[in-house]
Design a protein around this motif. Structure first.
Motif, short mmCIF file in Angstrom:
data_model
loop_
_atom_site.label_atom_id
_atom_site.label_comp_id
_atom_site.label_asym_id
_atom_site.label_seq_id
_atom_site.Cartn_x
_atom_site.Cartn_y
_atom_site.Cartn_z
N PHE A 64 0.82 -1.21 0.00
CA PHE A 64 0.00 0.00 0.00
C PHE A 64 0.86 1.26 0.00
O PHE A 64 0.64 2.18 -0.80
CB PHE A 64 -0.93 -0.02 1.22
CG PHE A 64 -1.77 1.21 1.35
CD1 PHE A 64 -2.89 1.39 0.57
CD2 PHE A 64 -1.42 2.21 2.25
CE1 PHE A 64 -3.67 2.53 0.68
CE2 PHE A 64 -2.19 3.35 2.37
CZ PHE A 64 -3.31 3.51 1.58
N LEU A 65 1.84 1.31 0.90
CA LEU A 65 2.63 2.54 1.06
C LEU A 65 3.61 2.77 -0.08
O LEU A 65 3.78 3.90 -0.54
CB LEU A 65 3.37 2.50 2.40
CG LEU A 65 2.47 2.63 3.62
CD1 LEU A 65 3.21 2.21 4.88
CD2 LEU A 65 1.96 4.06 3.75
N LEU A 66 4.29 1.72 -0.53
CA LEU A 66 5.31 1.90 -1.56
C LEU A 66 4.74 2.09 -2.96
O LEU A 66 5.42 2.60 -3.84
CB LEU A 66 6.29 0.72 -1.55
CG LEU A 66 7.08 0.55 -0.25
CD1 LEU A 66 7.98 -0.69 -0.33
CD2 LEU A 66 7.89 1.79 0.09
N SER A 67 3.49 1.68 -3.16
CA SER A 67 2.92 1.82 -4.50
C SER A 67 2.01 3.04 -4.64
O SER A 67 1.40 3.24 -5.68
CB SER A 67 2.18 0.55 -4.91
OG SER A 67 1.11 0.29 -4.05
N VAL A 125 8.57 -1.93 9.63
CA VAL A 125 7.27 -1.56 9.09
C VAL A 125 6.92 -0.12 9.45
O VAL A 125 6.26 0.57 8.68
CB VAL A 125 6.17 -2.56 9.52
CG1 VAL A 125 5.72 -2.34 10.94
CG2 VAL A 125 5.00 -2.51 8.57
N ARG A 126 7.38 0.35 10.60
CA ARG A 126 7.18 1.77 10.93
C ARG A 126 7.96 2.66 9.96
O ARG A 126 7.53 3.76 9.65
CB ARG A 126 7.59 2.05 12.36
CG ARG A 126 6.69 1.38 13.39
CD ARG A 126 6.62 2.20 14.65
NE ARG A 126 6.04 1.47 15.75
CZ ARG A 126 4.75 1.44 16.02
NH1 ARG A 126 3.90 2.06 15.22
NH2 ARG A 126 4.30 0.77 17.06
N GLY A 127 9.10 2.18 9.49
CA GLY A 127 9.89 2.93 8.52
C GLY A 127 9.24 3.04 7.16
O GLY A 127 9.55 3.94 6.37
N LEU A 128 8.33 2.11 6.86
CA LEU A 128 7.63 2.16 5.57
C LEU A 128 6.76 3.41 5.44
O LEU A 128 6.56 3.90 4.33
CB LEU A 128 6.76 0.92 5.39
CG LEU A 128 7.47 -0.39 5.11
CD1 LEU A 128 6.49 -1.55 5.16
CD2 LEU A 128 8.17 -0.34 3.76
N VAL A 129 6.24 3.92 6.54
CA VAL A 129 5.35 5.08 6.47
C VAL A 129 6.10 6.32 5.96
O VAL A 129 5.69 6.90 4.95
CB VAL A 129 4.65 5.34 7.82
CG1 VAL A 129 3.78 6.59 7.75
CG2 VAL A 129 3.82 4.14 8.24
N PRO A 130 7.21 6.74 6.58
CA PRO A 130 7.90 7.91 6.02
C PRO A 130 8.47 7.66 4.63
O PRO A 130 8.46 8.56 3.77
CB PRO A 130 9.00 8.23 7.03
CG PRO A 130 9.10 7.06 7.94
CD PRO A 130 7.81 6.32 7.85
N VAL A 131 8.95 6.44 4.37
CA VAL A 131 9.49 6.15 3.03
C VAL A 131 8.38 6.24 1.99
O VAL A 131 8.54 6.86 0.93
CB VAL A 131 10.16 4.76 3.00
CG1 VAL A 131 10.47 4.33 1.58
CG2 VAL A 131 11.42 4.76 3.84
N GLY A 132 7.23 5.61 2.27
CA GLY A 132 6.12 5.64 1.32
C GLY A 132 5.62 7.05 1.04
O GLY A 132 5.37 7.41 -0.11
#
Length: 196
Positions: free
Chosen positions: A62-65, A138-145
């Motif tokens: 969801f976040l990366l796309s 997985v918390r890091g995915l939010v700012p990266v996304g």
């Protein structure tokens, strides 16, 4: 403007790579889900780690796309309304929407999620569930996304301005490209053909 269009093409290339890599996560999460269900019902074994990795991978998808979805013009639009506007009016709507809605929201989420990620990383935070996984990735995915979404928003803004200046074709026009599902099926067939 040509330098900005070159920057936009570079951003689009990055977004395309991230999006195509993320497509493979759909297959991986499906396989993990199937194996998890089989093991749970066949041998009566359950693992919180397997359940959590499914949630983590879904979050990554969801976040990366999000930026990839924006680039491909597959984000939610009210077609009943927008179908009545000219391409120039739609470009202006996109510019206003990007500047006053997308950018502030994405920057706010990025700003607010960064300290949560850093705190989780510094404390080596784990899930409270027995057999659970480490949480900071997985918390890091939010700012990266959201950073990827912001960067893609800049690219879309550049394209809309270039279109209004008559330098490029309508960026809202739907390309006759294969869907994400068709691309995944093609990649699987190519992989199978190479390994045979």
């Amino acid at each position: 403007m040509q330098a900005l269009l070159k920057l936009s093409r570079m951003i689009d290339a990055l977004t395309e790579r991230v999006g195509k890599a993320t497509i493979w996560l759909v297959l991986i999460v499906t396989l993990i889900s199937a194996v998890n269900a089989f093991v749970r019902y066949a041998v009566n074994y359950s693992s919180n780690g397997l359940l959590e990795i499914q949630w983590y991978l879904f979050s990554a998808i969801f976040l990366l796309s999000a930026g990839y979805t924006l680039m491909r013009n597959e984000h939610v639009r009210i077609d009943v309304v927008s179908g009545h506007f000219s391409p120039r009016v739609l470009a202006w709507i996109d510019i206003v929407g990007t500047l006053f809605f997308l950018a502030p929201m994405a920057i706010a989420v990025l700003y607010l999620s960064w300290p949560i990620f850093v705190n989780s990383y510094l404390n080596n935070e784990y899930s409270s569930n027995a057999g659970g996984l480490i949480i900071w990735p997985v918390r890091g995915l939010v700012p990266v996304g959201f950073a990827l979404l912001i960067v893609q928003g800049v690219s879309e803004l550049i394209k809309r301005i270039a279109f209004l200046k008559g330098l490029i074709d309508d960026p809202n026009a739907k390309p006759n490209a294969p869907s994400a599902e068709e691309e995944l099926a093609k990649a699987i067939k190519q992989q199978r053909g190479e390994s045979v």
